[in-house]
Design a protein around this motif. Structure first.
Motif, mmCIF file in Angstrom:
data_model
loop_
_atom_site.group_PDB
_atom_site.id
_atom_site.type_symbol
_atom_site.label_atom_id
_atom_site.label_comp_id
_atom_site.label_asym_id
_atom_site.label_seq_id
_atom_site.Cartn_x
_atom_site.Cartn_y
_atom_site.Cartn_z
ATOM 1 N N LEU A 71 39.140 44.813 42.118
ATOM 2 C CA LEU A 71 39.662 43.602 41.492
ATOM 3 C C LEU A 71 38.516 42.725 40.985
ATOM 4 O O LEU A 71 38.560 42.221 39.857
ATOM 5 C CB LEU A 71 40.526 42.818 42.480
ATOM 6 C CG LEU A 71 41.092 41.500 41.966
ATOM 7 C CD1 LEU A 71 42.151 41.744 40.890
ATOM 8 C CD2 LEU A 71 41.681 40.691 43.110
ATOM 9 N N ALA A 72 37.491 42.544 41.802
ATOM 10 C CA ALA A 72 36.343 41.715 41.409
ATOM 11 C C ALA A 72 35.638 42.309 40.190
ATOM 12 O O ALA A 72 35.228 41.574 39.283
ATOM 13 C CB ALA A 72 35.380 41.571 42.585
ATOM 14 N N ALA A 73 35.507 43.633 40.148
ATOM 15 C CA ALA A 73 34.875 44.284 38.991
ATOM 16 C C ALA A 73 35.702 44.044 37.733
ATOM 17 O O ALA A 73 35.155 43.743 36.665
ATOM 18 C CB ALA A 73 34.711 45.779 39.256
ATOM 19 N N GLY A 79 37.011 38.841 32.365
ATOM 20 C CA GLY A 79 36.903 37.388 32.258
ATOM 21 C C GLY A 79 38.047 36.597 32.853
ATOM 22 O O GLY A 79 38.462 35.597 32.289
ATOM 23 N N PHE A 80 38.564 37.029 33.993
ATOM 24 C CA PHE A 80 39.582 36.230 34.677
ATOM 25 C C PHE A 80 39.093 35.886 36.078
ATOM 26 O O PHE A 80 38.153 36.488 36.583
ATOM 27 C CB PHE A 80 40.958 36.925 34.706
ATOM 28 C CG PHE A 80 41.030 38.169 35.540
ATOM 29 C CD1 PHE A 80 41.355 38.114 36.890
ATOM 30 C CD2 PHE A 80 40.804 39.411 34.975
ATOM 31 C CE1 PHE A 80 41.439 39.261 37.659
ATOM 32 C CE2 PHE A 80 40.893 40.573 35.728
ATOM 33 C CZ PHE A 80 41.211 40.491 37.076
#
Length: 167
Positions: A71-73, A79-80
């Motif tokens: 998710l972080a990647a 760009g969220f």
């Protein structure tokens, strides 16, 4: 008193439209209704040896970390801003007789490459994609396509009718 700032509409972060798939049909009918490129990518993921599994409850720390990293990647790439890590942990811990939030993980070569949290809600017979992410690494393996296909099959296996892609 200082003047009140003018009110302005906020930018919506929720999708304006969604795609909902009727999962009650058998695999052949569902696949035939997909774009040819989607069917191709599902078959390609299978040929590459991508495996999709549903994490058991309670979700173990390693599976949760894999989800968070993916998710972080995706957040950095697209760009969220994700919710705080604890938000997803709470989502995955919550369940009742009417609903559960399930974690699906796609693996390539034994490494997680895509993941999704899906809410299964029995009263509406609907499963909804809530959050997910994928890695750019091994993107040619087309893991997200197979992941969503396996979710649709699980939706039907559970006796639910609909898979909402959540926008």
């Amino acid at each position: 008193l200082p003047p009140r700032p003018a009110l302005a509409p906020s930018r919506s972060i929720q999708p304006h439209e969604t795609v909902i798939v009727d999962c009650r049909a058998d695999d052949a009918v569902l696949l035939a209704a997909m774009y040819p490129k989607t069917r191709y990518n599902i078959r390609l993921a299978l040929r590459h040896g991508v495996r999709v599994r549903m994490a058991p409850h309670p979700v173990c720390p390693a599976d949760f970390s894999a989800f968070w990293d993916l998710l972080a990647a995706a957040a950095r790439r697209d760009g969220f801003s994700p919710h705080p890590r604890a938000h997803y942990r709470i989502l995955l811990d919550e369940r009742s007789a009417d609903f559960s939030n399930e974690l699906f993980i796609a693996e390539f070569g034994g490494a997680p490459v895509a993941a999704a949290i899906v809410n299964c809600y029995t009263p509406s017979a609907t499963a909804t994609y809530l959050h997910g992410g994928s890695s750019r690494r091994h993107r040619a393996a087309m893991a997200p396509h197979l992941l969503h296909w396996r979710v649709m099959q699980e939706v039907r296996r559970r006796g639910l009718a609909w898979y909402d892609f959540g926008g």
